[in-house]
Design a protein around this motif. Structure first.
Motif, PDB file in Angstrom:
ATOM      1  N   LYS A  24       0.821  -1.218   0.000  1.00 37.41           N
ATOM      2  CA  LYS A  24       0.000   0.000   0.000  1.00 37.41           C
ATOM      3  C   LYS A  24       0.857   1.273   0.000  1.00 37.41           C
ATOM      4  CE  LYS A  24      -1.904   0.829   4.009  1.00 37.41           C
ATOM      5  NZ  LYS A  24      -1.230   2.033   4.547  1.00 37.41           N
ATOM      6  N   THR A  25       1.820   1.359   0.888  1.00 36.97           N
ATOM      7  CA  THR A  25       2.639   2.567   0.983  1.00 36.97           C
ATOM      8  C   THR A  25       3.482   2.767  -0.273  1.00 36.97           C
ATOM      9  OG1 THR A  25       2.731   2.427   3.399  1.00 36.97           O
ATOM     10  CG2 THR A  25       4.464   3.707   2.319  1.00 36.97           C
ATOM     11  N   THR A  26       4.012   1.689  -0.815  1.00 43.57           N
ATOM     12  CA  THR A  26       4.799   1.772  -2.050  1.00 43.57           C
ATOM     13  C   THR A  26       3.951   2.307  -3.194  1.00 43.57           C
ATOM     14  OG1 THR A  26       6.223  -0.062  -1.384  1.00 43.57           O
ATOM     15  CG2 THR A  26       6.140   0.447  -3.720  1.00 43.57           C
ATOM     16  N   VAL A  27       2.730   1.801  -3.320  1.00 44.45           N
ATOM     17  CA  VAL A  27       1.843   2.258  -4.400  1.00 44.45           C
ATOM     18  C   VAL A  27       1.460   3.722  -4.185  1.00 44.45           C
ATOM     19  CG1 VAL A  27      -0.413   1.933  -5.492  1.00 44.45           C
ATOM     20  CG2 VAL A  27       0.998  -0.054  -4.904  1.00 44.45           C
ATOM     21  N   ALA A  28       1.191   4.112  -2.934  1.00 42.45           N
ATOM     22  CA  ALA A  28       0.873   5.517  -2.648  1.00 42.45           C
ATOM     23  C   ALA A  28       2.037   6.422  -3.053  1.00 42.45           C
ATOM     24  CB  ALA A  28       0.546   5.694  -1.169  1.00 42.45           C
ATOM     25  N   ALA A  29       3.258   6.005  -2.753  1.00 44.08           N
ATOM     26  CA  ALA A  29       4.440   6.800  -3.105  1.00 44.08           C
ATOM     27  C   ALA A  29       4.598   6.902  -4.620  1.00 44.08           C
ATOM     28  CB  ALA A  29       5.689   6.179  -2.485  1.00 44.08           C
ATOM     29  N   ALA A  30       4.414   5.782  -5.321  1.00 39.74           N
ATOM     30  CA  ALA A  30       4.534   5.783  -6.781  1.00 39.74           C
ATOM     31  C   ALA A  30       3.426   6.631  -7.408  1.00 39.74           C
ATOM     32  CB  ALA A  30       4.474   4.352  -7.311  1.00 39.74           C
ATOM     33  N   LEU A  31       2.226   6.574  -6.842  1.00 34.50           N
ATOM     34  CA  LEU A  31       1.118   7.387  -7.351  1.00 34.50           C
ATOM     35  C   LEU A  31       1.424   8.877  -7.183  1.00 34.50           C
ATOM     36  CD1 LEU A  31      -1.734   7.652  -8.518  1.00 34.50           C
ATOM     37  CD2 LEU A  31      -2.630   7.370  -6.188  1.00 34.50           C
ATOM     38  N   ALA A  32       2.007   9.248  -6.048  1.00 33.45           N
ATOM     39  CA  ALA A  32       2.379  10.650  -5.825  1.00 33.45           C
ATOM     40  C   ALA A  32       3.391  11.110  -6.874  1.00 33.45           C
ATOM     41  CB  ALA A  32       2.936  10.829  -4.418  1.00 33.45           C
ATOM     42  N   LEU A  33       4.383  10.285  -7.166  1.00 30.93           N
ATOM     43  CA  LEU A  33       5.361  10.623  -8.198  1.00 30.93           C
ATOM     44  C   LEU A  33       4.689  10.771  -9.556  1.00 30.93           C
ATOM     45  CD1 LEU A  33       8.365   8.282  -7.295  1.00 30.93           C
ATOM     46  CD2 LEU A  33       8.433  10.781  -7.384  1.00 30.93           C
ATOM     47  N   ALA A  34       3.783   9.854  -9.860  1.00 28.81           N
ATOM     48  CA  ALA A  34       3.102   9.893 -11.155  1.00 28.81           C
ATOM     49  C   ALA A  34       2.240  11.145 -11.286  1.00 28.81           C
ATOM     50  CB  ALA A  34       2.246   8.639 -11.329  1.00 28.81           C
ATOM     51  N   LEU A  35       1.545  11.507 -10.223  1.00 22.97           N
ATOM     52  CA  LEU A  35       0.677  12.696 -10.256  1.00 22.97           C
ATOM     53  C   LEU A  35       1.477  13.992 -10.364  1.00 22.97           C
ATOM     54  CD1 LEU A  35      -1.868  11.612  -7.518  1.00 22.97           C
ATOM     55  CD2 LEU A  35      -2.430  12.017  -9.917  1.00 22.97           C
ATOM     56  N   ALA A  36       2.688  13.977  -9.819  1.00 22.05           N
ATOM     57  CA  ALA A  36       3.512  15.190  -9.837  1.00 22.05           C
ATOM     58  C   ALA A  36       4.245  15.386 -11.154  1.00 22.05           C
ATOM     59  CB  ALA A  36       4.527  15.152  -8.687  1.00 22.05           C
ATOM     60  N   ALA A  37       4.294  14.353 -11.978  1.00 21.63           N
ATOM     61  CA  ALA A  37       5.052  14.429 -13.232  1.00 21.63           C
ATOM     62  C   ALA A  37       4.565  15.582 -14.098  1.00 21.63           C
ATOM     63  CB  ALA A  37       4.916  13.111 -13.990  1.00 21.63           C
ATOM     64  N   GLY A  38       5.515  16.239 -14.757  1.00 21.52           N
ATOM     65  CA  GLY A  38       5.162  17.316 -15.661  1.00 21.52           C
ATOM     66  C   GLY A  38       5.041  18.672 -15.005  1.00 21.52           C
ATOM     67  N   LEU A 321      10.558   2.719  -7.631  1.00 15.28           N
ATOM     68  CA  LEU A 321       9.428   3.635  -7.462  1.00 15.28           C
ATOM     69  C   LEU A 321       9.132   4.387  -8.754  1.00 15.28           C
ATOM     70  CD1 LEU A 321       9.683   5.425  -3.992  1.00 15.28           C
ATOM     71  CD2 LEU A 321       7.974   3.778  -4.761  1.00 15.28           C
ATOM     72  N   TYR A 322      10.193   4.860  -9.414  1.00 14.84           N
ATOM     73  CA  TYR A 322       9.999   5.579 -10.670  1.00 14.84           C
ATOM     74  C   TYR A 322       9.460   4.643 -11.751  1.00 14.84           C
ATOM     75  CZ  TYR A 322      12.091   9.898  -8.982  1.00 14.84           C
ATOM     76  OH  TYR A 322      12.326  11.065  -8.295  1.00 14.84           O
ATOM     77  N   GLU A 323       9.865   3.389 -11.704  1.00 12.89           N
ATOM     78  CA  GLU A 323       9.332   2.403 -12.661  1.00 12.89           C
ATOM     79  C   GLU A 323       7.831   2.202 -12.436  1.00 12.89           C
ATOM     80  OE1 GLU A 323       9.790  -2.372 -13.672  1.00 12.89           O
ATOM     81  OE2 GLU A 323      11.451  -1.316 -12.694  1.00 12.89           O
ATOM     82  N   LEU A 324       7.431   2.089 -11.171  1.00 11.45           N
ATOM     83  CA  LEU A 324       6.010   1.946 -10.862  1.00 11.45           C
ATOM     84  C   LEU A 324       5.234   3.206 -11.250  1.00 11.45           C
ATOM     85  CD1 LEU A 324       6.120   0.205  -7.357  1.00 11.45           C
ATOM     86  CD2 LEU A 324       5.586  -0.843  -9.564  1.00 11.45           C
ATOM     87  N   ALA A 325       5.835   4.374 -10.998  1.00 12.33           N
ATOM     88  CA  ALA A 325       5.173   5.628 -11.356  1.00 12.33           C
ATOM     89  C   ALA A 325       4.932   5.696 -12.858  1.00 12.33           C
ATOM     90  CB  ALA A 325       6.006   6.819 -10.893  1.00 12.33           C
ATOM     91  N   GLU A 326       5.903   5.265 -13.640  1.00 12.48           N
ATOM     92  CA  GLU A 326       5.742   5.274 -15.090  1.00 12.48           C
ATOM     93  C   GLU A 326       4.643   4.315 -15.526  1.00 12.48           C
ATOM     94  OE1 GLU A 326       6.022   6.232 -18.972  1.00 12.48           O
ATOM     95  OE2 GLU A 326       6.890   7.276 -17.251  1.00 12.48           O
TER      96      GLU A 326
END
Length: 334
Positions: A24-38, A321-326
């Motif tokens: 759960k925490t890993t996915v939340a962290a990756a989601l935050a990175l994905a949402l912040a992209a750009g 984490l960056y791989e999951l975010a992508e």
């Protein structure tokens, strides 16, 4: 439901829950990175006091303050906040009663901890309230300070109760600042600006808890989000081989001949032993694959967007984490 059938452009608060052990925490962290992209600015919040965010990002323990912890792909910043219920209560006392100094004295004699222990619903109001304030907060220019907030929430078993703050404080206060505060929190949590996402594995217990959690959310009038299926292992075998293994039609003799033809062994006895071991491994893989298919069919009942996240061969580190975010971005979840 295909992941791309829904987008979350209007969502500002992404609540992430899941059974313990699902990541759960890993996915939340990756989601935050994905949402912040750009070039966006995202706040990642945790409320359980486990310092899970600091471990995932390989940082020292986080203090009770918002601080930048990562730069997202293509620019953008991820900030983090580890909410401490006691500090949140002191803020609450100052905000509504001007009693921060008195609150410090109460804290020293344990009154604050006593209050949140006998009224756990109040503790949840404090931590969700801090998160909701971050969602609503505006800068001097009138714009929201954060483009999105990701809340690493408690596990699935208590997510509906954690978010259903109006009911939780009903027995504490029917009027006054506590009730007003709860109403403000509920206004954010139950609005279209919020989505509650579930993290699961393709295993019976996490899938069942996800389905149960979604039913509880709907019953409470809270907004369900998507389902993140974590730690997906890609099959290296064709479907025909898996089907044959599942039906016990694999012939070790054929495998043995294949090993010899490939020049992997000239010893017939050794080839037979390896072939038998491979047959059992393939059969086990086929059984697991069929169980995972069954759990996917169970998740069909949820009728929610689903996102597949890969099992990271090298474990969860910053690169992972960056791989999951992508992967999250590619599937349209951010």
């Amino acid at each position: 439901m295909r992941a791309r059938d829904t987008d979350w452009d209007g969502v500002r608060l992404h609540v992430v829950t899941g059974k313990g052990g699902t990541g759960k925490t890993t996915v939340a962290a990756a989601l935050a990175l994905a949402l912040a992209a750009g070039g966006r600015k995202v706040l990642l919040v945790e409320v359980e006091g486990r310092q899970g965010i600091s471990r995932v990002f390989d940082l020292p323990p986080l203090p009770y303050e918002e601080r930048k912890i990562a730069v997202a792909p293509d620019g953008g910043d991820v900030y983090a906040l580890a909410i401490d219920a006691e500090e949140a209560m002191l803020e609450y006392l100052e905000m509504f009663y001007g009693m921060r100094r008195a609150g410090r004295a109460l804290s020293k004699i344990g009154v604050v901890d006593f209050a949140t222990t006998i009224a756990p619903g109040f503790r949840d109001v404090l931590v969700t309230g801090k998160t909701s304030e971050a969602v609503r907060r505006k800068g001097k220019d009138g714009k929201r300070v954060y483009d999105a907030v990701v809340l690493d929430a408690p596990p699935t078993g208590r997510i509906a109760r954690f978010l259903n703050v109006t009911n939780e404080v009903a027995g504490l206060a029917r009027v006054g600042p506590i009730k007003n505060h709860a109403d403000l929190v509920n206004g954010v949590v139950s609005s279209p600006e919020t989505a509650v996402h579930f993290v699961t594995l393709l295993e019976e217990m996490p899938v069942q808890e996800t389905l149960d959690g979604l039913r509880e959310l709907r019953a409470a009038g809270l907004p369900p989000g998507g389902i993140f299926i974590n730690m997906i292992r890609e099959s290296l075998l064709p479907a025909s081989v898996l089907d044959a293994a599942a039906e016990d039609r694999l012939d070790p003799t054929e495998l043995m001949l294949g090993l010899k033809a490939a020049g992997l062994t000239d010893d017939g006895r050794a080839a037979a032993s390896v072939a038998e071991a491979l047959t059992e491994e393939i059969a086990e893989h086929a059984r697991r694959t069929e169980l995972e298919r069954h759990e996917r069919r169970s998740l069909d009942k949820a009728a929610r967007p689903r996102y597949d996240l890969p099992l990271l061969a090298d474990g969860v580190d910053l690169s992972g984490l960056y791989e999951l975010a992508e992967s999250i971005r590619t599937q349209g979840a951010a």
